[in-house]
Design a protein around this motif. Structure first.
Motif, mmCIF file in Angstrom:
data_model
loop_
_atom_site.group_PDB
_atom_site.id
_atom_site.type_symbol
_atom_site.label_atom_id
_atom_site.label_comp_id
_atom_site.label_asym_id
_atom_site.label_seq_id
_atom_site.Cartn_x
_atom_site.Cartn_y
_atom_site.Cartn_z
ATOM 1 N N THR A 151 0.823 -1.209 0.000
ATOM 2 C CA THR A 151 0.000 0.000 0.000
ATOM 3 C C THR A 151 0.859 1.263 0.000
ATOM 4 O O THR A 151 0.336 2.362 -0.212
ATOM 5 C CB THR A 151 -0.892 0.039 1.251
ATOM 6 O OG1 THR A 151 -0.053 0.062 2.428
ATOM 7 C CG2 THR A 151 -1.812 -1.170 1.299
ATOM 8 N N ASP A 152 2.155 1.114 0.286
ATOM 9 C CA ASP A 152 3.093 2.244 0.428
ATOM 10 C C ASP A 152 2.781 3.080 1.666
ATOM 11 O O ASP A 152 3.236 4.229 1.784
ATOM 12 C CB ASP A 152 3.091 3.143 -0.818
ATOM 13 C CG ASP A 152 3.615 2.401 -2.047
ATOM 14 O OD1 ASP A 152 4.477 1.518 -1.874
ATOM 15 O OD2 ASP A 152 3.154 2.700 -3.166
ATOM 16 N N LEU A 153 2.022 2.508 2.596
ATOM 17 C CA LEU A 153 1.765 3.178 3.870
ATOM 18 C C LEU A 153 2.703 2.614 4.928
ATOM 19 O O LEU A 153 3.017 1.418 4.919
ATOM 20 C CB LEU A 153 0.317 2.965 4.328
ATOM 21 C CG LEU A 153 -0.795 3.523 3.438
ATOM 22 C CD1 LEU A 153 -2.158 3.090 3.975
ATOM 23 C CD2 LEU A 153 -0.723 5.047 3.368
ATOM 24 N N THR A 154 3.155 3.482 5.834
ATOM 25 C CA THR A 154 3.942 2.989 6.973
ATOM 26 C C THR A 154 3.032 2.634 8.143
ATOM 27 O O THR A 154 3.365 1.794 8.979
ATOM 28 C CB THR A 154 4.966 4.041 7.415
ATOM 29 O OG1 THR A 154 4.288 5.266 7.716
ATOM 30 C CG2 THR A 154 5.995 4.280 6.304
ATOM 31 N N ASP A 183 -9.091 5.536 8.240
ATOM 32 C CA ASP A 183 -9.027 5.009 6.871
ATOM 33 C C ASP A 183 -9.680 3.634 6.768
ATOM 34 O O ASP A 183 -9.674 2.836 7.725
ATOM 35 C CB ASP A 183 -7.580 4.894 6.395
ATOM 36 C CG ASP A 183 -7.036 6.242 5.937
ATOM 37 O OD1 ASP A 183 -7.722 7.259 6.144
ATOM 38 O OD2 ASP A 183 -5.932 6.266 5.375
ATOM 39 N N ILE A 229 -1.525 2.658 9.027
ATOM 40 C CA ILE A 229 -2.872 2.975 8.562
ATOM 41 C C ILE A 229 -3.502 4.016 9.484
ATOM 42 O O ILE A 229 -3.619 3.800 10.700
ATOM 43 C CB ILE A 229 -3.753 1.704 8.555
ATOM 44 C CG1 ILE A 229 -3.097 0.598 7.734
ATOM 45 C CG2 ILE A 229 -5.138 2.026 8.015
ATOM 46 C CD1 ILE A 229 -3.772 -0.750 7.880
ATOM 47 N N THR A 288 0.441 -1.893 7.838
ATOM 48 C CA THR A 288 0.520 -1.158 6.564
ATOM 49 C C THR A 288 -0.665 -1.428 5.638
ATOM 50 O O THR A 288 -0.891 -0.679 4.685
ATOM 51 C CB THR A 288 1.807 -1.536 5.818
ATOM 52 O OG1 THR A 288 1.738 -2.926 5.436
ATOM 53 C CG2 THR A 288 3.034 -1.318 6.689
#
Length: 236
Positions: free
Chosen positions: A10-13, A19, A15, A62
């Motif tokens: 997801t390229d998230l560090t 979201d 959540i 993530t």
């Protein structure tokens, strides 16, 4: 490659609390995973044909999705939706290839080539393959090839070489990520079919001679017995 794992990031560090993350699969956009942190939801789900059973794992931090023990049926489009104040989405195209078999090179004595007395006819074959190319190489030069995009197809590719040739030949099967190669041993595989035929005829002829000799021996023995009986009868 089949059996490997693939992770869609997801390229998230981390959540954000509000979201909502949804993972969807295929043209039908079937929901296969979702995360709603505020509601404490972290779940995966299968599609009707069961192809994802026990294969989906969600990263709770993530939101990345991992597909384990992949198969060719996992090929397709995966869509990530991140729902917040503004909806964002991203599409992943996944291709899973089957592990390739080793090509098998065999002698083709049934070839009707007019030059069969000077040339050795060969077949390179593979079975149950899809999305591959099968090729003959002379050294590093491509001689011929055949490609298939279907699944579970059997492929064969012919080649003729001279009996006493010293060049290096190989048969290669490949897909976009890997290949398998079999090298041709001309001296081992290529012997004139006519010699094999003559050898077979000689063997049959030898067997027939043995049979005839045996029959003649039996006939001679029978004649000897009859002669002995005649002699005994005459003496009597």
């Amino acid at each position: 490659m089949e059996g490997d794992s693939v992770t869609l990031n997801t390229d998230l560090t981390e959540i954000p609390e509000d979201d909502e993350i949804l993972w969807k699969y295929g043209a039908e956009k079937s929901l296969i995973a979702q995360i709603r942190r505020a509601a404490g939801v972290f779940s995966t789900s299968d599609v009707p044909d069961g192809r994802f059973r026990d294969r989906l794992k969600l990263d709770r931090q993530t939101g990345s999705l991992t597909i384990t023990n992949t198969r060719t049926e996992h090929t397709g489009e995966y869509q990530l939706e991140i729902r917040r104040a503004k909806l964002s989405s991203q599409t992943y195209h996944v291709s899973v290839y089957a592990r390739l078999p080793v090509p098998v090179i065999t002698r083709d004595c049934s070839s009707s080539s007019s030059s069969s007395q000077q040339n050795c006819s060969l077949l390179c074959s593979v079975v149950n393959v899809g999305h591959v190319t099968l090729s003959w190489y002379k050294g590093h030069s491509l001689l011929s090839s055949i490609s298939v995009s279907d699944l579970s197809i059997s492929l064969s590719l012919p080649l003729e070489v001279e009996y006493q040739e010293k060049n290096s030949y190989s048969c290669v099967i490949n897909n976009p990520i890997t290949n398998q190669t079999t090298h041709l041993d001309i001296s081992k595989l290529c012997q004139p079919c006519s010699e094999v035929h003559i050898h077979s005829c000689d063997t049959v002829e030898a067997v027939m001679r043995l049979v005839v000799t045996a029959l003649m021996g039996v006939a001679s023995a029978a004649a000897a017995v009859l002669l002995l009986n005649d002699v005994r009868s005459a003496r009597g």
